[in-house]
Motif scaffolding. Structure first.
Motif, mmCIF file in Angstrom:
data_model
loop_
_atom_site.group_PDB
_atom_site.id
_atom_site.type_symbol
_atom_site.label_atom_id
_atom_site.label_comp_id
_atom_site.label_asym_id
_atom_site.label_seq_id
_atom_site.Cartn_x
_atom_site.Cartn_y
_atom_site.Cartn_z
ATOM 1 N N ASP A 273 1.425 13.824 -9.831
ATOM 2 C CA ASP A 273 0.971 13.359 -8.512
ATOM 3 C C ASP A 273 -0.376 12.661 -8.564
ATOM 4 O O ASP A 273 -1.199 12.802 -7.649
ATOM 5 C CB ASP A 273 0.919 14.534 -7.522
ATOM 6 C CG ASP A 273 2.310 14.943 -7.059
ATOM 7 O OD1 ASP A 273 3.195 14.072 -6.983
ATOM 8 O OD2 ASP A 273 2.513 16.139 -6.789
ATOM 9 N N CYS A 274 -0.593 11.897 -9.626
ATOM 10 C CA CYS A 274 -1.815 11.088 -9.727
ATOM 11 C C CYS A 274 -1.558 9.753 -9.032
ATOM 12 O O CYS A 274 -1.622 8.680 -9.650
ATOM 13 C CB CYS A 274 -2.195 10.867 -11.193
ATOM 14 S SG CYS A 274 -2.349 12.374 -12.167
ATOM 15 N N THR A 275 -1.211 9.829 -7.754
ATOM 16 C CA THR A 275 -0.720 8.649 -7.038
ATOM 17 C C THR A 275 -1.766 7.982 -6.159
ATOM 18 O O THR A 275 -1.503 6.920 -5.581
ATOM 19 C CB THR A 275 0.483 9.040 -6.163
ATOM 20 O OG1 THR A 275 0.082 10.091 -5.269
ATOM 21 C CG2 THR A 275 1.642 9.523 -7.022
ATOM 22 N N GLU A 276 -2.928 8.587 -6.030
ATOM 23 C CA GLU A 276 -3.941 8.015 -5.142
ATOM 24 C C GLU A 276 -4.796 6.960 -5.830
ATOM 25 O O GLU A 276 -5.393 6.112 -5.170
ATOM 26 C CB GLU A 276 -4.822 9.137 -4.578
ATOM 27 C CG GLU A 276 -4.052 10.100 -3.681
ATOM 28 C CD GLU A 276 -4.944 11.167 -3.080
ATOM 29 O OE1 GLU A 276 -6.170 11.108 -3.316
ATOM 30 O OE2 GLU A 276 -4.423 12.048 -2.372
ATOM 31 N N ASP A 277 -4.868 7.017 -7.134
ATOM 32 C CA ASP A 277 -5.657 6.022 -7.853
ATOM 33 C C ASP A 277 -4.909 4.680 -7.869
ATOM 34 O O ASP A 277 -3.677 4.646 -8.036
ATOM 35 C CB ASP A 277 -5.900 6.492 -9.294
ATOM 36 C CG ASP A 277 -6.951 5.658 -9.997
ATOM 37 O OD1 ASP A 277 -8.121 6.066 -10.002
ATOM 38 O OD2 ASP A 277 -6.595 4.580 -10.534
ATOM 39 N N ALA A 306 3.406 8.044 0.971
ATOM 40 C CA ALA A 306 1.972 8.265 1.174
ATOM 41 C C ALA A 306 1.423 7.388 2.294
ATOM 42 O O ALA A 306 0.481 7.771 3.010
ATOM 43 C CB ALA A 306 1.213 7.991 -0.116
ATOM 44 N N ASP A 307 2.025 6.217 2.474
ATOM 45 C CA ASP A 307 1.607 5.302 3.543
ATOM 46 C C ASP A 307 2.242 5.654 4.887
ATOM 47 O O ASP A 307 2.011 4.979 5.890
ATOM 48 C CB ASP A 307 1.982 3.853 3.185
ATOM 49 C CG ASP A 307 1.081 3.292 2.087
ATOM 50 O OD1 ASP A 307 -0.028 3.845 1.897
ATOM 51 O OD2 ASP A 307 1.488 2.318 1.428
#
Length: 457
Positions: A273-277, A306-307
């Motif tokens: 879940d390293c999806t924010e970078d 996420a959006d």
């Protein structure tokens, strides 16, 4: 001429007699050695067994089976150089068995056993021990099934990385291999267990063989679950986003046209879940442009979710599920789709996708547990009478209990949930007062559309 013929006949008869005598000698020696081994007197059995092995190696596979037990006894009770000698003798015995009885010997198990005995007794360097397990994995992956051996295989890689002898990526690669193998074994065990549990839950009598199959499958599931937990603990902070993002960011520009590299980076970042970078979006987009795949579609689904665009996210997730060939990853995608529907209150759609997840991965206990929770939440809506509404909890309890049996990692929570649901279901007095009886079928309506039977109380 006649004399020569007589000589030939005589020689053949004598030769046959010698072979017969040798065969009788082997049988006699073996019988004495096997008797001691059967009595578990391995001290007495050791020398006779080794003599049978030396003089009559092809006589019987039992020589090697009993010989293994005798040598394991000797190893356990020896020290120093003597112990090392017995270890090498055991390895030699395994190798000889593989050579003489290849059709009755699993190459992967033999290689894994050799690696394990060296690992347990610290005979060899870290790299030598790792290579021994790697041989088992590489040459006969199907039969390298030991939970203990699979963990050691990974642990040795971590040890080499800690010593500066391997890169972090090597650790990730090995982790993926070992975890995939464990999940395959879990799925096999759960798949074998499922029809037996259904038979048991239907109140059918199981025979002794079936009871042993259930016991064996449940033990395997617990062992593999323990190894998975140990693997994740060993991987530890190495797999955190703080390590992954710099690792992949420094190579992105150079590797952004390398499909294999992008797939690896995408899968690892997605799994953690390293999806924010921003790197995650860069990797996912580059991969989807080069080669649309399950991983890239799934990642774009994560980004859409996420959006806040759930509709778009579900489109990507369904695309990912259709493209995915690996059953574990397919199950993960279906589970995520199901959870989206569950959160919206679309329980029927959610159950459909949880079931698809279970088809791909029968050991996914959380899918059963989520179905149980949805059924329980619908109790007041899916029964006409008070009794029938409460009967819905029996069905919920059945699903929760199955979750515990196929997935030991959630067994405690699932069993507690099953107990709680049983507590809400009709009790013995309710069954009696309602004129009902054990085994009676109750049809549950609305989206559930299943039948539950009143249990024995």
């Amino acid at each position: 001429m006649k004399a020569r013929f007589i000589a030939l006949i005589t020689g053949a008869v004598l030769g046959s007699s010698v072979l017969s005598a040798q065969s009788n000698d082997c049988a006699t020696m073996a019988a004495l050695a096997y008797d001691d081994a059967k009595a578990k007197d391995y001290e007495a059995a050791y020398e006779p067994l080794m003599k049978v092995r030396e003089e009559c190696p092809k006589y019987s596979l039992a020589t090697f089976q009993y010989g293994e037990r005798a040598l394991e006894y000797k190893i356990e009770n020896a020290e120093g150089a003597e112990k090392e000698q017995y270890i090498e003798e055991l390895i030699s015995l395994w190798e000889e068995r593989l050579e003489l009885f290849p059709n009755k010997t699993s190459k992967g198990k033999i290689y894994a056993d050799i690696a394990q005995v060296r690992f347990d007794n610290k005979t060899g360097t870290t790299e030598e021990l790792y290579n021994a397990f790697d041989k088992a994995y590489t040459e006969d992956r199907d039969n390298f099934t030991s939970p203990k051996g699979l963990y050691a295989y990974f642990q040795l890689m971590v040890d080499m990385q800690d010593a500066g002898e391997r890169e972090l990526q090597d650790v990730f690669d090995n982790y993926d291999k070992v975890m995939a193998k464990i999940e395959e074994e879990e799925n096999d065990a759960a798949e074998n267990l499922a029809p037996l549990l259904e038979k048991q839950e239907a109140g059918e009598e199981l025979n002794a063989k079936e009871k042993k199959q259930i016991q064996y499958a449940e033990i395997n599931l617990k062992n593999y679950n323990s190894v998975k937990n140990a693997l994740n603990a060993k991987l530890g902070a190495r797999a955190d986003c703080d390590n992954l993002i710099p690792l992949y960011k420094k190579d992105f520009e150079e590797k952004k046209s390398d499909v294999d590299w992008l797939q690896n980076a995408n899968a690892r970042l997605s799994a953690k879940d390293c999806t924010e970078d921003p790197l995650f979006f860069q990797v996912s987009e580059a991969l989807h442009q080069l080669e649309p795949s399950a991983n890239s579609a799934y990642s774009l689904g994560q980004l859409a979710e996420a959006d806040g665009d759930r509709t778009k996210a579900l489109e990507y997730y369904n695309e990912a599920a259709e493209l995915e060939e690996d059953p574990n990853d397919k199950a993960r995608i279906y589970y995520r789709i199901a959870s989206n529907y569950k959160e919206r209150g679309s329980f029927s759609q959610a159950r459909n996708y949880y079931r698809r997840a279970l088809e791909a991965k029968p050991s996914l206990g959380n899918a059963y547990l989520q179905i149980a929770n949805m059924i329980a939440q619908s109790a007041n809506d899916c029964g006409e009478t008070t009794f029938d509404k409460r009967a819905v909890y029996w069905l919920a309890a059945d699903y929760a209990a199955r979750a515990a049996r196929v997935d030991p990692s959630i067994a405690s929570n699932a069993n507690e949930t099953a107990t709680a649901y049983k507590g809400r279901a009709p009790q013995k007095s309710d069954v009696f007062q309602g004129g009902r009886s054990a085994g009676e079928a109750i049809q549950i309506g609305c989206w559930i559309g299943e039948t539950v039977r009143i249990p024995q109380m």
